[in-house]
Design a protein around this motif. Structure first.
Motif, mmCIF file in Angstrom:
data_model
loop_
_atom_site.group_PDB
_atom_site.id
_atom_site.type_symbol
_atom_site.label_atom_id
_atom_site.label_comp_id
_atom_site.label_asym_id
_atom_site.label_seq_id
_atom_site.Cartn_x
_atom_site.Cartn_y
_atom_site.Cartn_z
ATOM 1 N N ALA A 93 36.518 41.636 39.032
ATOM 2 C CA ALA A 93 35.703 42.115 40.335
ATOM 3 C C ALA A 93 34.817 43.112 39.600
ATOM 4 O O ALA A 93 33.562 43.040 39.884
ATOM 5 N N GLN A 94 35.402 43.979 38.672
ATOM 6 C CA GLN A 94 34.378 45.129 38.059
ATOM 7 C C GLN A 94 33.446 44.461 37.243
ATOM 8 O O GLN A 94 32.333 45.004 37.067
ATOM 9 N N GLU A 95 33.681 43.459 36.368
ATOM 10 C CA GLU A 95 33.054 42.962 35.495
ATOM 11 C C GLU A 95 31.958 41.570 36.041
ATOM 12 O O GLU A 95 31.144 41.135 35.462
ATOM 13 N N TRP A 96 32.259 41.362 37.389
ATOM 14 C CA TRP A 96 31.477 40.068 37.824
ATOM 15 C C TRP A 96 29.978 40.428 37.708
ATOM 16 O O TRP A 96 29.276 39.459 37.331
ATOM 17 N N GLY A 97 29.387 41.383 38.156
ATOM 18 C CA GLY A 97 28.186 41.590 37.938
ATOM 19 C C GLY A 97 27.332 41.666 36.856
ATOM 20 O O GLY A 97 26.195 41.195 36.622
ATOM 21 N N GLU A 98 28.085 41.768 35.832
ATOM 22 C CA GLU A 98 27.750 41.768 34.417
ATOM 23 C C GLU A 98 27.681 40.391 33.871
ATOM 24 O O GLU A 98 26.603 40.089 33.145
ATOM 25 N N TRP A 99 28.265 39.426 34.321
ATOM 26 C CA TRP A 99 28.525 38.113 33.891
ATOM 27 C C TRP A 99 27.773 37.050 34.641
ATOM 28 O O TRP A 99 27.378 36.121 34.052
ATOM 29 N N LEU A 100 27.853 37.096 35.924
ATOM 30 C CA LEU A 100 27.528 36.066 36.958
ATOM 31 C C LEU A 100 26.761 36.496 38.083
ATOM 32 O O LEU A 100 27.042 37.642 38.580
ATOM 33 N N PRO A 101 26.124 35.878 38.928
ATOM 34 C CA PRO A 101 25.695 36.150 40.088
ATOM 35 C C PRO A 101 26.347 36.314 41.042
ATOM 36 O O PRO A 101 27.671 36.037 40.839
ATOM 37 N N ALA A 102 26.012 36.916 42.256
ATOM 38 C CA ALA A 102 27.009 37.316 43.288
ATOM 39 C C ALA A 102 27.792 36.146 43.992
ATOM 40 O O ALA A 102 28.909 36.238 44.399
ATOM 41 N N TYR A 103 27.178 34.835 44.065
ATOM 42 C CA TYR A 103 27.913 33.915 44.806
ATOM 43 C C TYR A 103 28.442 32.888 44.072
ATOM 44 O O TYR A 103 27.489 32.186 43.068
ATOM 45 N N GLY A 104 29.661 32.496 43.837
ATOM 46 C CA GLY A 104 30.403 31.461 43.084
ATOM 47 C C GLY A 104 30.922 30.402 43.841
ATOM 48 O O GLY A 104 31.113 30.628 44.989
ATOM 49 N N LEU A 105 31.032 29.156 43.415
ATOM 50 C CA LEU A 105 31.749 27.896 43.973
ATOM 51 C C LEU A 105 32.533 27.564 42.851
ATOM 52 O O LEU A 105 32.276 26.996 42.047
ATOM 53 N N TRP A 106 34.013 27.219 43.340
ATOM 54 C CA TRP A 106 34.991 26.904 42.282
ATOM 55 C C TRP A 106 35.570 25.607 42.690
ATOM 56 O O TRP A 106 35.731 25.128 44.021
ATOM 57 N N LEU A 107 35.116 24.491 42.067
ATOM 58 C CA LEU A 107 35.464 23.113 42.290
ATOM 59 C C LEU A 107 36.681 22.492 41.297
ATOM 60 O O LEU A 107 36.449 22.328 40.246
ATOM 61 N N PRO A 108 37.944 22.615 41.934
ATOM 62 C CA PRO A 108 38.954 22.034 41.133
ATOM 63 C C PRO A 108 38.936 20.835 40.480
ATOM 64 O O PRO A 108 38.529 20.064 41.339
ATOM 65 N N LEU A 109 39.392 20.513 39.414
ATOM 66 C CA LEU A 109 39.436 19.163 38.792
ATOM 67 C C LEU A 109 40.583 19.086 38.113
ATOM 68 O O LEU A 109 40.727 18.855 36.669
ATOM 69 N N PRO A 110 41.733 18.875 38.696
ATOM 70 C CA PRO A 110 42.945 18.323 37.921
ATOM 71 C C PRO A 110 43.084 17.151 37.449
ATOM 72 O O PRO A 110 42.743 16.159 37.976
#
Length: 456
Positions: free
Chosen positions: A99-116
């Motif tokens: 959470a502390q490093e999120w803003g350094e590497w990614l934009p604010a809103y993410g979307l996780w799509l699992p691919l097992p």
């Protein structure tokens, strides 16, 4: 421009087109590229990453080749390993370090799509596609991208068929079976893993014959060796290789020119010695000094006579004959004619056609205990379907050097029954020792190698 407008107006047509492209990609790399870059046609985003449990971060949007040790790739790989729930994700949904490093590497809103997807051993591996942008994700976009993720999962799984018979896959199945039996609460003797282990132990204890393979051939059992009776040069051969000869038949002859010359010189020396003796005998009637020389001259005559008899005998031995009936076994006559040979040098062998046995060369690494009478089967290169059966007569005490530089023990085996095969045919001999457990039969060579390497 028209295509982009069509994608916005009809997202389902775009999804169908993307599914078609996913089914017809030519490689896994192309499919990874489509996942992180082609997905933008369904919904806009700024960054995308494709991650799998076994491959880690395998594709990033806008990057041709990933630097595995780059800080961004390391951080995004650890983040994907923590994500479990499908749907929108932000810095508030991940553990504190991320959470502390999120803003350094990614934009604010993410979307996780699992691919097992299935792994190489058949078990299910975690994976997923992470998309990130600066505006929240809409519900219809999440639904569309979830369907696209299912299409991607199917396409990736189709290219990752599990390898079912590798050691890793077998170990994984064994662990899965043990876990399933424990979960079912079965007694230990009814568990398949225990039953399979007992069956394997029983099979490994089954006694089998310890066998090894060695190069072999048919050789004469009791050949008559024809050796050079004198030192000289062979003039000609009277027989050809593999000819049948009779007892007393001429085999080859030496060049007699030198022998005859030496015999003539010796005969002349004998005549000279006899003349000197007669002269001294006449002078002895009047001269006492000449009478004292008679003993010396008499010894000289005997010496010259012995030399003459020896050379005449050598001339008689210049023609070598067969000592018995059989087949003449030797190399090309042209290799011998004109070649000087030493006394006792073997030139050929005479062997009876039916008097054959098996000769095999047992490598030092395959030297198993072989008792006299142990079975031997010779599979000839000229007739591999019909084996020549024999019994071990003896095994050489000491390993000897072979033409190829290796060392091997000579093994001779007597045929069980007469064979119609000729002498000189080569093949592979199977030597059978005593009975040993299957486990020892399998592990004999590896154990010997390990003990020789480690010294225990």
């Amino acid at each position: 421009m028209d295509r982009q407008n069509n994608a916005v107006a009809n997202p389902f047509a775009t999804l169908v087109d993307m599914a078609h492209r996913a089914r017809h990609v030519e490689s896994a790399v192309e499919l990874d590229f489509l996942a992180v870059n082609g997905t933008h046609a369904l919904a806009p985003y700024r960054q995308a990453a494709l991650w799998f449990e076994d491959r880690h971060v395998c594709a990033l949007s806008g990057v041709v080749q990933i630097e595995a040790n780059a800080p961004y790739a390391q951080w995004i790989g650890r983040l994907c390993g923590e994500l479990r729930q499908a749907g929108p994700v932000s810095a508030f949904d991940v553990p504190e370090p991320f959470a502390q490093e999120w803003g350094e590497w990614l934009p604010a809103y993410g979307l996780w799509l699992p691919l097992p997807v299935p792994g190489e051993t058949g078990e299910e591996l975690r994976g997923g596609l992470l998309l990130a942008r600066d505006i929240p994700w809409m519900d219809h976009e999440v639904a569309l991208l979830s369907e696209w993720a299912d299409i991607l999962r199917h396409a990736i799984a189709a290219r990752r068929r599990p390898v079912r018979w590798t050691p890793t896959a077998i170990r994984t199945r064994i662990r899965q079976r043990i876990a399933a039996d424990k979960a079912a609460g079965l007694p230990w003797w009814r568990r398949r893993a225990v039953q399979a282990s007992l069956a394997l132990v029983a099979v490994l204890c089954v006694p089998v014959r310890l066998t090894v393979l060695a190069p072999g051939e048919l050789v004469p059992a009791n050949p008559a060796a024809i050796r050079s009776p004198l030192e000289g040069v062979i003039a000609r051969f009277d027989v050809k290789p593999n000819d049948f000869v009779k007892k007393g038949q001429p085999l080859f002859e030496f060049d007699e020119a030198e022998l005859q010359s030496r015999a003539a010189v010796a005969a002349q020396a004998l005549a000279t010695a006899e003349a000197e003796y007669r002269q001294a005998l006449q002078q002895a009637l009047t001269d006492g000094k000449s009478k004292a020389q008679l003993a010396t001259l008499q010894g000289k005559i005997e010496e010259r006579r012995a030399e003459t008899d020896y050379l005449q005998g050598q001339a008689a031995r210049a023609r070598v004959t067969a000592p018995r009936d059989g087949i003449a076994l030797f190399d090309d006559p042209s290799e011998w004619v004109g070649r000087p040979v030493m006394t006792g040098e073997r030139i050929m062998r005479v062997a009876e056609p039916r008097d054959v046995e098996v000769e095999a060369w047992l490598a030092v690494g395959d030297a198993i205990p072989l008792e006299p009478g142990a079975p031997v089967s010779l599979y000839l290169a000229s007739g591999p379907l019909d084996a020549v059966d024999a019994r071990v007569r003896y095994v050489g005490y000491e390993a000897v050097a072979r033409p190829d530089g290796s060392y091997a023990y000579r093994v001779r085996a007597t045929l069980d029954a007469p064979s119609g095969q000729r002498v000189g045919l080569k093949g592979t001999a199977k030597l059978s020792g005593g009975r040993v457990p299957v486990a020892y039969w399998i592990l004999r060579r590896p154990l010997a190698t390990v003990r020789q390497a480690l010294g225990w």
